[in-house]
Design an enzyme around this catalytic site. Structure first.
Site, PDB file in Angstrom:
ATOM      1  N   HIS A 222      -5.724  28.616-128.961  1.00  0.00           N
ATOM      2  CA  HIS A 222      -6.741  29.596-129.328  1.00  0.00           C
ATOM      3  C   HIS A 222      -6.705  29.820-130.831  1.00  0.00           C
ATOM      4  O   HIS A 222      -5.722  29.478-131.493  1.00  0.00           O
ATOM      5  CB  HIS A 222      -6.477  30.946-128.624  1.00  0.00           C
ATOM      6  CG  HIS A 222      -5.215  31.604-129.093  1.00  0.00           C
ATOM      7  ND1 HIS A 222      -3.969  31.259-128.613  1.00  0.00           N
ATOM      8  CD2 HIS A 222      -4.986  32.582-130.020  1.00  0.00           C
ATOM      9  CE1 HIS A 222      -3.044  31.991-129.216  1.00  0.00           C
ATOM     10  NE2 HIS A 222      -3.634  32.800-130.081  1.00  0.00           N
ATOM     11  N   ASP A 224      -7.204  33.150-133.559  1.00  0.00           N
ATOM     12  CA  ASP A 224      -7.226  34.612-133.503  1.00  0.00           C
ATOM     13  C   ASP A 224      -8.567  35.109-134.055  1.00  0.00           C
ATOM     14  O   ASP A 224      -9.160  34.480-134.919  1.00  0.00           O
ATOM     15  CB  ASP A 224      -6.063  35.199-134.319  1.00  0.00           C
ATOM     16  CG  ASP A 224      -4.704  34.819-133.733  1.00  0.00           C
ATOM     17  OD1 ASP A 224      -4.648  34.439-132.550  1.00  0.00           O
ATOM     18  OD2 ASP A 224      -3.704  34.913-134.475  1.00  0.00           O
ATOM     19  N   HIS A 279      -3.814  27.438-132.471  1.00  0.00           N
ATOM     20  CA  HIS A 279      -2.370  27.433-132.199  1.00  0.00           C
ATOM     21  C   HIS A 279      -2.109  27.719-130.724  1.00  0.00           C
ATOM     22  O   HIS A 279      -2.996  28.178-130.002  1.00  0.00           O
ATOM     23  CB  HIS A 279      -1.642  28.431-133.108  1.00  0.00           C
ATOM     24  CG  HIS A 279      -2.183  29.828-133.074  1.00  0.00           C
ATOM     25  ND1 HIS A 279      -3.363  30.198-133.686  1.00  0.00           N
ATOM     26  CD2 HIS A 279      -1.719  30.960-132.486  1.00  0.00           C
ATOM     27  CE1 HIS A 279      -3.597  31.478-133.487  1.00  0.00           C
ATOM     28  NE2 HIS A 279      -2.611  31.976-132.745  1.00  0.00           N
ATOM     29  N   ARG A 289      11.372  34.064-124.563  1.00  0.00           N
ATOM     30  CA  ARG A 289      10.932  34.088-125.951  1.00  0.00           C
ATOM     31  C   ARG A 289      10.114  35.352-126.179  1.00  0.00           C
ATOM     32  O   ARG A 289       9.328  35.741-125.326  1.00  0.00           O
ATOM     33  CB  ARG A 289      10.081  32.856-126.230  1.00  0.00           C
ATOM     34  CG  ARG A 289       9.526  32.775-127.633  1.00  0.00           C
ATOM     35  CD  ARG A 289       8.850  31.424-127.872  1.00  0.00           C
ATOM     36  NE  ARG A 289       8.488  31.291-129.265  1.00  0.00           N
ATOM     37  CZ  ARG A 289       7.377  31.789-129.791  1.00  0.00           C
ATOM     38  NH1 ARG A 289       6.516  32.426-129.037  1.00  0.00           N
ATOM     39  NH2 ARG A 289       7.126  31.647-131.081  1.00  0.00           N
TER      40      ARG A 289
END
Ligand SMILES: C=C1C[C@]23C[C@H]1CC[C@H]2[C@@]12CCC[C@@](C)(C(=O)O1)[C@H]2[C@@H]3C(=O)O
Ligand SMILES: O=C(O)CCC(=O)C(=O)O
Ligand SMILES: [Fe+2]
Length: 342
Positions: A222, A224, A279, A289
């Site tokens: 996607h 941002d 990304h 994570r």
């Protein structure tokens, strides 16, 4: 009211795309979460990385400009944000995500809501689910925190507030450097940067321990929607950014440095001189994570159009309100930018 959360309010999601899996209860990866194997820029991936910029370098502005043009992202060091603060926010995020599922659901994002616990907003665009849970904060987190910890919500709220304050200062510094490198007048720079002030969001991301990481997807590709995003990743690898002609390049966490990436709004403002970078997060390691993403945006009634134009350049995008752009993106995801092209 023209807050950012208001812009997301009229874009309801189906509960299937809000409620995360009960990650603790699964021992094998459910078919609903199995993705096709992901490709890597295997050889180049190891050699290439996004530029690192020392914020105290007198040339920082120029270096940031180059990085935004070539990569749409860079890492920033020497930003004066104490390491302890990252650890405190991470520890509160861990406290939240380690609550029992039933408890976390008390802070579930409502179908027409913008804040709280849930899947990423991009979930409906993919036919498989991501191995991810998030918590979105816009301003105060007190209402959700009270639902999660009726007698012990202060610490969470205070830490998140402190973090947002520090991130805002850094975002303003970065925005000035970025816009100056684009040759935009001081007047326009102030207009944009001061408008951004209250239109920010903090997203806590958790990628739980996964029974079959190679077949799972942390966060699907996607861009941002922000002007700029400032990301802190914990010590676990997973973030990759897409570089034209190269492929997916890993962005390894380095102690205390922050990843900054260009979002769609800056892409428009810069007339595509700076590109909002694609990304994703892949599941690489056998560990939970965490990441903290701070989005510096613009109010929903702000009309955005290309500003970085010299006398010979034509604007590539039509003027659009942030509210309308968010609506276009909610329906079209990555096609949104091309839909507002002149
Ligand atoms: C201010 C923002 C930015 C949002 C929407 C809203 C709050 C949550 C953000 C994220 C966080 C996770 C990835 C993303 C793609 C998502 O699904 O939710 C982001 C999205 C965007 O950048 O569009
Ligand atoms: O977890 C990460 O490293 C990336 C998170 C991200 O891309 C986002 O929150 O928009
Ligand atoms: Fe992102």
């Amino acid at each position: 009211m023209s807050t950012l959360s208001e812009a997301y309010r009229d874009l309801p999601h189906h509960p299937h795309h809000i409620i995360p899996l009960d990650f603790d209860s699964v021992r094998t990866l459910p078919d609903s979460h199995v993705w096709q194997p992901t490709s890597h820029a295997s050889e180049s991936e190891d050699r290439l990385s996004i530029p690192t910029v020392d914020l105290k370098d007198p040339d920082a502005g120029k270096l940031i400009g180059h990085a935004c043009e070539a990569w749409g992202a860079f890492q920033v060091t020497n930003h004066d944000i104490p390491l302890d603060l990252f650890h405190e926010v991470e520890s509160e995020a861990r406290r939240l995500f380690s609550l029992p599922t039933g408890q976390k659901l008390k802070a579930l994002r409502s179908p027409g809501g913008a804040t709280g616990y849930g899947l990423a907003r991009i979930s409906p665009f993919f036919n498989k689910y991501m191995w991810h849970e998030g918590f979105t904060i816009m301003g105060s987190s007190i209402d959700h925190a009270r639902d999660l910890w009726p007698n012990d919500y202060r610490r969470f709220c205070d830490v998140m507030e402190d973090y947002q304050k520090k991130m805002k200062e850094l975002a303003v510094t970065l925005m000035h450097l970025v816009l100056k490198s684009l040759d935009i007048s001081e007047e326009e720079i102030s207009r944009v940067v001061s408008a951004g002030g209250d239109s920010t969001a903090l997203q806590l991301n958790s990628y739980p321990l996964c029974p079959d990481p190679n077949r799972a997807m942390g966060l699907a590709p996607h861009t941002d929607t922000s002007l700029l995003t400032i990301l802190h990743q914990s010590t676990v690898n997973g973030l990759q950014i897409f570089k034209e002609g190269v492929g997916w390049v890993l962005v390894s966490p380095t102690n205390g440095s922050l990843v900054v990436n260009v979002g769609d709004l800056l892409h428009i403002l810069s007339n595509a001189q700076f590109r909002s970078v694609l990304h994703r997060v892949v599941m690489k390691e056998n560990q939970q994570r965490l990441s903290l993403a701070y989005f510096y945006c613009l109010p929903s009634d702000f009309h955005i159009s290309p500003l970085a134009l010299n006398s010979t350049q034509m604007p590539l995008y039509r003027s659009v309100s942030v509210r309308d752009y968010i609506g276009i993106k909610a329906k079209n995801l990555e096609k949104a930018l091309s839909l507002i092209r002149i």
